[in-house]
Structures are given as structure tokens and as C-alpha cells.
Scaffold this motif. Structure first.
Motif, PDB file in Angstrom:
ATOM      1  N   ASN A 108       0.842  -1.191   0.000  1.00  0.00           N
ATOM      2  CA  ASN A 108       0.000   0.000   0.000  1.00  0.00           C
ATOM      3  C   ASN A 108       0.883   1.249   0.000  1.00  0.00           C
ATOM      4  N   SER A 110       1.261   3.516   2.246  1.00  0.00           N
ATOM      5  CA  SER A 110       1.979   3.741   3.499  1.00  0.00           C
ATOM      6  C   SER A 110       3.352   3.080   3.464  1.00  0.00           C
ATOM      7  N   PRO A 171       1.845   0.860  -5.365  1.00  0.00           N
ATOM      8  CA  PRO A 171       1.171   0.060  -4.335  1.00  0.00           C
ATOM      9  C   PRO A 171       0.250  -0.994  -4.935  1.00  0.00           C
ATOM     10  N   HIS A 172       0.319  -2.207  -4.394  1.00  0.00           N
ATOM     11  CA  HIS A 172      -0.450  -3.312  -4.951  1.00  0.00           C
ATOM     12  C   HIS A 172      -1.948  -3.076  -4.837  1.00  0.00           C
ATOM     13  N   ASP A 173      -2.399  -2.507  -3.712  1.00  0.00           N
ATOM     14  CA  ASP A 173      -3.840  -2.313  -3.564  1.00  0.00           C
ATOM     15  C   ASP A 173      -4.378  -1.316  -4.584  1.00  0.00           C
ATOM     16  N   GLU A 174      -3.551  -0.349  -4.976  1.00  0.00           N
ATOM     17  CA  GLU A 174      -3.983   0.610  -5.983  1.00  0.00           C
ATOM     18  C   GLU A 174      -3.962  -0.015  -7.381  1.00  0.00           C
ATOM     19  N   HIS A 177      -7.183  -1.945  -7.501  1.00  0.00           N
ATOM     20  CA  HIS A 177      -8.317  -1.025  -7.638  1.00  0.00           C
ATOM     21  C   HIS A 177      -8.507  -0.573  -9.084  1.00  0.00           C
TER      22      HIS A 177
END
Length: 268
Positions: A108, A110, A171-174, A177
Motif C-alpha cells: 500500500n 503507506s 502500491p499493490h492495492d492501488e 483497484h
């Protein structure tokens, strides 16, 4: 001058006051050597990490005021002593570069920002310590500029980082998404999903960079001009990413010789 991820920092340039150029050059050489240890050569990861531990041990000796070996570290010790530089900032750089040896993915934003805190922010903070300008607001604005420039370099080097070391800093989550997978990097696929992802990264990085702009205006003289010119370099790279429609796989945006007069004009 380039320090790996800091290639958009015109460090030790003629914009800096002459008395401080030598000190900045020593810091540059230290960062360059540590970055090369992570990215260059054919040493296995375990050996590279062992060498980084040697860097940490030498920095600890410098912090304690003990003698060190090697011309680079002796010069660095002199600069630290002369300007009362926090050694922890140098250790943070080593920690970030050593992380590059083992960490190839970021879950992520962060996690990415934690990397920037150690890989980029120390550069700006060290410069501010050299200039004796270290209020909370000045350090905070410097961090914003440096982190943004680090991010911009990531977006500039998407293809290089993946092909060279299989690293993905987005970031992997982005990625999830926006419907982007690792196959986009492997296949160098710049479709609508990848463009939307990169558009988001560019916009966030630009906002972060501009949030630090007051620092370049509040610091007078050459250091303020240096900061403003550096910021303009980052903004120019973002503009070039947009102009190639975010296809950083086939056209890596770089600053050319003809860009610099424009950047300096805007900085003034």
C-alpha cells in the motif's frame, strides 16, 4: 549528478553556495556508493546485506567520534563533525538501499511512503542542516518535496525497475483497484487501466510536490533557487509522462539539455 533514485536532484550544482559544495559532494558520494551496492554488480543478496551492515557499523563509529578507515568515510566523518549532521539520516539512507535488496513489492501507499522517508527525505534534511534551517515547517515541506521527487522517479522508471530487478513500487492495492496486474509490467501493456493508474500516481505526486513549494520561496538566495529548480525538474518529468500518454514502458521521460533553461527561468 545522479544518485540513483535522486537523479532529478541537481545536487552540488553551481546553484549552491561554493563553501557548501564540497560537503554536498561528500554526501552525494556516500549515497551513490550505497545505492550502487544495492543496484549494481553481481554480488548475491547475502553479501550485499553484509556490506550494508559494514556501512552501519562505520556510521556508528562516526557518531561516536571514533576514527574510521577509507577516504570516503573519513571525508564523511569530517562533514558530520563540521556541520553537526544527524548520523541517523545517513543510516536511514543505508536502511532504504538495503531494503531494495530484499523487498520488491509494496502492499500500500503507506509502505511506499515509509521507504521514501528513508530513501529520499534524508537528502533534503541533510541540506537543511547544512544551511541551519531546520524548523518543523521547513523539515515538513522538505519531506514533501523529497518524497514527491522519489515517487516521480518511480513513475519515470517503471519499466527499468521491473526489468532490472523485478521491482514494482506502485502500491499493490492501488493496482488492484485500477484493474492492473503484474502482467502489465511483464508485457509492457499500457492500456486504459494502466493509464488510469498512472494518471492517479502523477496527480498525487504533483500535489505532494507543490505542497512543499513554500520552502523554496521562504529560503532566500541560492538555496531557495536550488529548491525551486529541483521542483521544476520534477514537475517537468510529470508533464512528460502525461505527454506520452503514460506509456512509460516505451518512452522513459528524462530531462534534456534544452529543458534546463526553461526550468531555471521558472525557478527565478
Amino acid at each position: 549528478m545522479a544518485v540513483g533514485h535522486y537523479e532529478n536532484f541537481p545536487v552540488a550544482s553551481l546553484l549552491l553556495p561554493a563553501p557548501l559544495r564540497a560537503s554536498v559532494e561528500v554526501i552525494y558520494r556516500f549515497a551513490r556508493s550505497a545505492d550502487d551496492l544495492a543496484d549494481e554488480g553481481s554480488d548475491p543478496p547475502d553479501l550485499r546485506l553484509e556490506k550494508f551492515n559494514g556501512y552501519r557499523a562505520t556510521l556508528a563509529r562516526i557518531e561516536r567520534g571514533e576514527p574510521v578507515e577509507g577516504a570516503l568515510f573519513q571525508d564523511l566523518a569530517n562533514v558530520v563533525r563540521e556541520h553537526a549532521l544527524p548520523v541517523q539520516l545517513l543510516t536511514d539512507l543505508v536502511d532504504a538501499f538495503s531494503q531494495d535488496v530484499t523487498k520488491k513489492r509494496y502492499a500500500n501507499f503507506s509502505e511506499v511512503m515509509d521507504y521514501c522517508r528513508r530513501s529520499a527525505n534524508p537528502v533534503g534534511r541533510l541540506l537543511l542542516h547544512l544551511f541551519k534551517r531546520t524548523t518543523d515547517s521547513e523539515l515538513r515541506q522538505s519531506d514533501a518535496i523529497c518524497s514527491a521527487l522519489q515517487l516521480i522517479n518511480f513513475w519515470q522508471d517503471v519499466d527499468i525497475d521491473y526489468r532490472h530487478d523485478q521491482r514494482i513500487y506502485i502500491p499493490h492495492d492501488e493496482m488492484v483497484h485500477h484493474g492492473v496486474s503484474e502482467r502489465h509490467f511483464a508485457e509492457r501493456r499500457c492500456d486504459a487501466a494502466f493509464r488510469a493508474l498512472m494518471q492517479f500516481q502523477v496527480a498525487r505526486s504533483r500535489g505532494m510536490l507543490l505542497s512543499g513549494a513554500p520552502l523554496g520561496r521562504s529560503l532566500r538566495g541560492r538555496i531557495g533557487l536550488e529548491i525551486r529548480a529541483t521542483m521544476q525538474g520534477g514537475l517537468r518529468i510529470l508533464q512528460k509522462i502525461e505527454r506520452v500518454n503514460y506509456d512509460v514502458f516505451r518512452r522513459r521521460p528524462v530531462l534534456q539539455a534544452f529543458d534546463w533553461p526553461l526550468l531555471l527561468f521558472k525557478a527565478v
